[in-house]
Design a protein around this motif. Sequence first.
Motif, PDB file in Angstrom:
ATOM      1  N   CYS A 283       0.848  -1.192   0.000  1.00 53.30           N
ATOM      2  CA  CYS A 283       0.000   0.000   0.000  1.00 53.30           C
ATOM      3  C   CYS A 283       0.889   1.251   0.000  1.00 53.30           C
ATOM      4  CB  CYS A 283      -0.908   0.042   1.232  1.00 53.30           C
ATOM      5  SG  CYS A 283      -2.116  -1.274   1.296  1.00 53.30           S
TER       6      CYS A 283
ATOM      7  N   THR B 107       1.864   3.205  11.681  1.00 53.53           N
ATOM      8  CA  THR B 107       1.309   2.510  10.502  1.00 53.53           C
ATOM      9  C   THR B 107       1.358   1.000  10.686  1.00 53.53           C
ATOM     10  OG1 THR B 107       2.024   4.345   9.091  1.00 53.53           O
ATOM     11  CG2 THR B 107       1.477   2.267   8.007  1.00 53.53           C
TER      12      THR B 107
ATOM     13  N   THR C  88      -1.165  -0.115  13.335  1.00 50.60           N
ATOM     14  CA  THR C  88      -2.546  -0.033  12.863  1.00 50.60           C
ATOM     15  C   THR C  88      -2.872  -1.176  11.901  1.00 50.60           C
ATOM     16  OG1 THR C  88      -2.456   2.377  13.060  1.00 50.60           O
ATOM     17  CG2 THR C  88      -4.234   1.445  11.727  1.00 50.60           C
ATOM     18  N   ALA C  89      -1.922  -1.530  11.050  1.00 48.30           N
ATOM     19  CA  ALA C  89      -2.176  -2.588  10.054  1.00 48.30           C
ATOM     20  C   ALA C  89      -2.424  -3.931  10.715  1.00 48.30           C
ATOM     21  CB  ALA C  89      -1.004  -2.682   9.081  1.00 48.30           C
TER      22      ALA C  89
ATOM     23  N   ILE D 250      -6.076  -5.268  11.786  1.00 46.07           N
ATOM     24  CA  ILE D 250      -7.052  -5.804  10.829  1.00 46.07           C
ATOM     25  C   ILE D 250      -7.046  -7.335  10.945  1.00 46.07           C
ATOM     26  CG2 ILE D 250      -7.737  -5.901   8.412  1.00 46.07           C
ATOM     27  CD1 ILE D 250      -7.900  -3.133   9.721  1.00 46.07           C
TER      28      ILE D 250
ATOM     29  N   VAL E 209      -4.980  -9.496   8.387  1.00 45.98           N
ATOM     30  CA  VAL E 209      -3.555  -9.224   8.268  1.00 45.98           C
ATOM     31  C   VAL E 209      -2.801 -10.097   9.269  1.00 45.98           C
ATOM     32  CG1 VAL E 209      -1.751  -7.479   8.487  1.00 45.98           C
ATOM     33  CG2 VAL E 209      -3.946  -6.878   7.463  1.00 45.98           C
TER      34      VAL E 209
ATOM     35  N   PRO F 238       3.604  -6.780   9.673  1.00 42.93           N
ATOM     36  CA  PRO F 238       3.596  -5.711   8.662  1.00 42.93           C
ATOM     37  C   PRO F 238       4.849  -4.853   8.775  1.00 42.93           C
ATOM     38  CG  PRO F 238       1.476  -5.862   9.769  1.00 42.93           C
ATOM     39  CD  PRO F 238       2.417  -6.718  10.541  1.00 42.93           C
TER      40      PRO F 238
ATOM     41  N   PHE G  88       2.222  -5.942   3.961  1.00 43.51           N
ATOM     42  CA  PHE G  88       1.625  -6.851   4.939  1.00 43.51           C
ATOM     43  C   PHE G  88       1.210  -8.141   4.248  1.00 43.51           C
ATOM     44  CE2 PHE G  88      -1.702  -4.161   3.229  1.00 43.51           C
ATOM     45  CZ  PHE G  88      -2.737  -5.032   2.969  1.00 43.51           C
TER      46      PHE G  88
ATOM     47  N   THR H  35      -7.080  -4.557   1.486  1.00 33.19           N
ATOM     48  CA  THR H  35      -6.279  -3.342   1.309  1.00 33.19           C
ATOM     49  C   THR H  35      -7.081  -2.108   1.679  1.00 33.19           C
ATOM     50  OG1 THR H  35      -5.033  -4.419  -0.465  1.00 33.19           O
ATOM     51  CG2 THR H  35      -4.911  -2.025  -0.346  1.00 33.19           C
TER      52      THR H  35
ATOM     53  N   GLU I 131      -9.591  -1.999   3.836  1.00 34.34           N
ATOM     54  CA  GLU I 131      -9.736  -1.971   5.296  1.00 34.34           C
ATOM     55  C   GLU I 131      -8.489  -1.407   5.965  1.00 34.34           C
ATOM     56  OE1 GLU I 131     -10.949  -5.655   7.012  1.00 34.34           O
ATOM     57  OE2 GLU I 131     -12.398  -6.091   5.424  1.00 34.34           O
ATOM     58  N   VAL I 132      -7.312  -1.808   5.473  1.00 38.00           N
ATOM     59  CA  VAL I 132      -6.058  -1.320   6.053  1.00 38.00           C
ATOM     60  C   VAL I 132      -5.921   0.184   5.854  1.00 38.00           C
ATOM     61  CG1 VAL I 132      -3.548  -1.429   5.863  1.00 38.00           C
ATOM     62  CG2 VAL I 132      -4.891  -3.538   5.878  1.00 38.00           C
TER      63      VAL I 132
END
Length: 431
Positions: free
Chosen positions: A328, A345, A348-349, A352, A355, A361, A379, A392, A394-395
């Motif tokens: 991404c 980042t 946060t990833a 999900i 993931v 990630p 990820f 993708t 959602e992330v």
Amino acid sequence: MTEAEILDFLQKIWVEISQNAQKIEIYVQILAVILGYGLARVVQFRIKSALSGLEDKFTYPLIARTVPVLVSVSLPATWLAIQFAVLAIIRGLGHPSYILSITCSLLSAWVIIHIFTRLMQNSAWARLVALCVWSITALNILGLLSPTLAFLDSLAFTFGETEISMLKIAKGIVAAIIVFWITLGLSKFAEGRIQKSKALTPSVQVLLAKLVRVGLIAAAILIVLSNSGINITAFAVFSGALGVGIGFGLQKVVSNLISGVILLLDRSIKPGDVIEVGQTYGRVHSMGARYASVITRDATEYLIPNEDLITQHVVNWSYTSHNIRLKCPIGVSYNSDIPAVIKLTEETAVTIPRVLSNPAPRCLMRGFGDSSIDLELRFWITDPENGCANVTSEVLVAIWKAYKEAGVEIPFPQRDVRVEMISSDQSSTEN
């Protein structure tokens, strides 16, 4: 037969019935039939309860369908067994058994028709079987079965060195109905057993299922041809012409068939894989003799020829492993704390659900852009068959919310426009 012959035949039957009606043996046979029915009704309940107890013990579809059929046919089958026993005793004593013979013939036809019509899913084939069985039974009762068979055998023609009669054709049709019905049932049973085997890969399961089906059908064809009295070696004459026809007229068909076998042998593509062929991305639902069925995320089913899966560029997202890595691109302001943004980042990833946390990630800085510092989030997911664009999305939505709460600015392209004013002296000079 002429009208006079038919009337004479019916008159002889009536005379025979009138003469036999005065004999005590007729009433004894009728009584034996009635008592046999009563005894069959008594025995039926025990047989029915025993078969009903077996119904829940079998999970195979063919056996599960057979048990209810046996339950429903228990009465006529039991009655038939009793009448056969009585018939054997009476014939052994040397007494007439015409009524018992008729009863056994009718009961046999009833049992055969009931079993076939209940097991056959095609109603047209079931009606055809019923018509054939009732016709044979009626001819046998009237004593016309042997003359009818002799008449059909006399209607013959010669094809090369082989003599083909209407009797052989009729036998071939009956044999084809029975043999192909049994063959398809055995094929479905074998395919079900192969698909339940955990020791075989999906591609080997498909290959074995197809080989079993082709082998059974080929054996059924040979059985039907030999039962019809046709010399199988005569077909060797047409093998050369058939090969030429396949070479020219069925090039694509044969190519797809061979390509399908190659795909199943090398296991490069198997049911359940997530592949991408040209603009088509989806999960392989099934693999046929000519094509592979690929279902996309929008439930559109594409039938891709097997030849295209070998000759074209194919991306198999789950060839060796279902784990795939997605990327991404992200841009943040030059005023941002880049190490803190990278850590935010990545954290946060991983929130999900789809993931993976292992491998974790990773967010990397890719360069200095015109308006932003370019980052790239990488990820892993383990279920590409459920879609890649949706995870993708959602992330990215989660990262946007996290940036908004942390005050991280996501810049957009900006342009500075400079307007220079030209003085009047300079303008007049230029003029």
